[in-house]
Enzyme design. Sequence first.
Site, short mmCIF file in Angstrom:
data_model
loop_
_atom_site.label_atom_id
_atom_site.label_comp_id
_atom_site.label_asym_id
_atom_site.label_seq_id
_atom_site.Cartn_x
_atom_site.Cartn_y
_atom_site.Cartn_z
N GLY A 248 -57.21 35.08 3.08
CA GLY A 248 -58.16 35.50 2.06
C GLY A 248 -59.55 34.92 2.10
O GLY A 248 -60.23 34.87 1.07
N ASN B 186 -62.33 36.16 3.44
CA ASN B 186 -63.31 37.21 3.11
C ASN B 186 -63.24 37.54 1.62
O ASN B 186 -64.26 37.72 0.97
CB ASN B 186 -63.08 38.46 3.95
CG ASN B 186 -63.80 38.39 5.28
OD1 ASN B 186 -65.02 38.50 5.35
ND2 ASN B 186 -63.05 38.18 6.34
N MET C 117 -53.49 44.26 6.31
CA MET C 117 -53.00 44.59 7.64
C MET C 117 -51.99 45.73 7.67
O MET C 117 -51.03 45.70 8.41
CB MET C 117 -52.40 43.34 8.29
CG MET C 117 -53.40 42.20 8.44
SD MET C 117 -54.89 42.69 9.32
CE MET C 117 -54.25 42.74 10.97
N HIS D 297 -64.11 44.72 9.67
CA HIS D 297 -63.39 44.70 10.94
C HIS D 297 -64.06 43.67 11.86
O HIS D 297 -65.30 43.66 11.98
CB HIS D 297 -63.43 46.09 11.59
CG HIS D 297 -62.71 46.17 12.89
ND1 HIS D 297 -61.33 46.17 12.98
CD2 HIS D 297 -63.18 46.22 14.15
CE1 HIS D 297 -61.00 46.22 14.26
NE2 HIS D 297 -62.09 46.27 14.99
N ASP E 144 -60.25 52.58 11.92
CA ASP E 144 -61.49 51.88 12.29
C ASP E 144 -62.57 52.82 12.81
O ASP E 144 -63.36 52.45 13.68
CB ASP E 144 -61.19 50.81 13.36
CG ASP E 144 -60.17 49.80 12.88
OD1 ASP E 144 -59.44 49.25 13.72
OD2 ASP E 144 -60.08 49.59 11.67
N GLU F 248 -68.75 37.33 9.06
CA GLU F 248 -68.05 38.29 8.19
C GLU F 248 -68.30 37.97 6.72
O GLU F 248 -68.54 38.87 5.89
CB GLU F 248 -66.54 38.25 8.46
CG GLU F 248 -66.11 38.82 9.79
CD GLU F 248 -64.61 38.74 9.97
OE1 GLU F 248 -63.87 39.11 9.03
OE2 GLU F 248 -64.17 38.30 11.03
N1 LIG Z 1 -55.82 54.82 7.82
C1 LIG Z 1 -56.43 53.60 7.97
N2 LIG Z 1 -55.77 52.50 7.58
C2 LIG Z 1 -56.37 51.29 7.74
C3 LIG Z 1 -57.67 51.18 8.33
C4 LIG Z 1 -58.33 52.39 8.73
O1 LIG Z 1 -59.48 52.37 9.22
N3 LIG Z 1 -57.69 53.58 8.52
N4 LIG Z 1 -58.22 49.92 8.57
C5 LIG Z 1 -57.20 48.86 8.68
C6 LIG Z 1 -57.65 47.48 8.98
N5 LIG Z 1 -57.29 47.21 10.39
C7 LIG Z 1 -58.34 46.87 11.20
O2 LIG Z 1 -59.50 46.67 10.72
C8 LIG Z 1 -55.96 47.30 10.85
C9 LIG Z 1 -54.93 46.70 10.12
C10 LIG Z 1 -53.60 46.80 10.56
C11 LIG Z 1 -53.29 47.47 11.74
C12 LIG Z 1 -51.84 47.58 12.15
O3 LIG Z 1 -51.56 47.95 13.29
N6 LIG Z 1 -50.91 47.26 11.22
C13 LIG Z 1 -49.46 47.37 11.46
C14 LIG Z 1 -48.74 46.18 10.87
C15 LIG Z 1 -49.34 44.90 11.35
C16 LIG Z 1 -48.80 43.72 10.52
O4 LIG Z 1 -48.15 43.97 9.47
O5 LIG Z 1 -49.08 42.58 10.94
C17 LIG Z 1 -48.89 48.60 10.76
O6 LIG Z 1 -49.46 49.01 9.71
O7 LIG Z 1 -47.85 49.06 11.24
C18 LIG Z 1 -54.31 48.07 12.48
C19 LIG Z 1 -55.65 47.97 12.05
C20 LIG Z 1 -56.34 48.86 7.43
N7 LIG Z 1 -55.71 50.14 7.35
N1 LIG Z 2 -58.02 44.94 11.54
C1 LIG Z 2 -58.22 44.17 10.36
C2 LIG Z 2 -58.57 42.75 10.72
O1 LIG Z 2 -58.28 42.28 11.82
N2 LIG Z 2 -59.22 42.06 9.78
C3 LIG Z 2 -59.60 40.69 9.99
O2 LIG Z 2 -58.57 39.83 9.52
C4 LIG Z 2 -59.18 38.58 9.17
C5 LIG Z 2 -58.69 38.23 7.79
O3 LIG Z 2 -59.15 36.94 7.46
P1 LIG Z 2 -59.26 36.52 5.91
O4 LIG Z 2 -57.92 36.84 5.27
O5 LIG Z 2 -59.56 35.04 5.98
O6 LIG Z 2 -60.36 37.32 5.30
C6 LIG Z 2 -60.71 38.80 9.19
O7 LIG Z 2 -61.26 38.26 10.37
C7 LIG Z 2 -60.83 40.31 9.19
O8 LIG Z 2 -62.01 40.78 9.86
#
Ligand SMILES: Nc1nc2c(c(=O)[nH]1)N[C@@H](CN(C=O)c1ccc(C(=O)N[C@@H](CCC(=O)O)C(=O)O)cc1)CN2
Ligand SMILES: NCC(=O)N[C@@H]1O[C@H](COP(=O)([O-])[O-])[C@@H](O)[C@H]1O
Length: 216
Positions: free
Chosen positions: A14, A16, A93, A112, A148, A177
């Site tokens: 957390g 960010n 995530m 991101h 993304d 960030e």
């Molecule tokens: N439909 C969308 N959903 C999300 C987006 C987006 O742009 N469109 N952004 C993501 C954030 N993200 C990267 O910035 C991201 C987060 C999670 C994953 C991923 O593969 N997650 C897995 C589980 C991973 C885990 O639990 O550790 C999953 O969902 O199966 C990829 C990119 C947020 N959502």
């Molecule tokens: N694809 C999504 C992703 O990778 N997000 C990244 O997870 C970290 C969370 O840190 P935080 O919990 O300390 O903010 C941050 O670096 C954010 O950009």
Amino acid sequence: MTKTRVVVLVSGRGSNMAALIDAAAAEPDFPAGIVAVISNRPGAGALTIAERAGIATAIVDHKAYGSRAEFDAALDKAIRSFEPDLVCLAGFMRILTDGFIEGWAGRLINIHPALLPSFKGLDTHARALAAGVKLHGCTVHIVTAEMDSGPIIAQAAVPVLDGDDEDALAARVLAAEHLLYVRALKLWAEGRVRVTDGKALVDAGGDADATALVWP
Ligand SMILES: Nc1nc2c(c(=O)[nH]1)N[C@@H](CN(C=O)c1ccc(C(=O)N[C@@H](CCC(=O)O)C(=O)O)cc1)CN2
Ligand SMILES: NCC(=O)N[C@@H]1O[C@H](COP(=O)([O-])[O-])[C@@H](O)[C@H]1O
């Protein structure tokens, strides 16, 4: 002044989210307020930070649901109970379903850890190092169904230094960030972000580095 009501979605530590909470608390005229933090993971450190800041928290554990659609429906209900104007993903995530995103079109943003459209997805710092790029960074964008790929609100460029490993680069990007997300939230809350034809038009209001913050 009516402040933009913000719900932050988290999964982990957390930092960010904390940057957004701190900015909103520190500046009386900050145009947004964090009204709740919701985590998909019960043990997320972000929940403790939010509770200590006196901010409402909720948990919607994705493991408790049989499908993404069921999880997203429960998440949507929890978010709407706080009546936000904007939802900020901050280390959240989970991939969100098209139906969820349609319900928040233009009111769902994410940070991101890369200079999109480069390095979509996960493990961005390791991939940037492996690719040998000399400039990395972070992006705040509007969330769309395609991962993304939504309209970009702001970006910060961060240099990759000789000898950087994944942790060193991640730490340098994370510091950027925290600054960038606060700037981007302020721009959105002040009505300076307009999405047209799939692109975000940002009125930086003369603050030239508002959307192109280059890390010294
Ligand atoms: N439909 C969308 N959903 C999300 C987006 C987006 O742009 N469109 N952004 C993501 C954030 N993200 C990267 O910035 C991201 C987060 C999670 C994953 C991923 O593969 N997650 C897995 C589980 C991973 C885990 O639990 O550790 C999953 O969902 O199966 C990829 C990119 C947020 N959502
Ligand atoms: N694809 C999504 C992703 O990778 N997000 C990244 O997870 C970290 C969370 O840190 P935080 O919990 O300390 O903010 C941050 O670096 C954010 O950009």
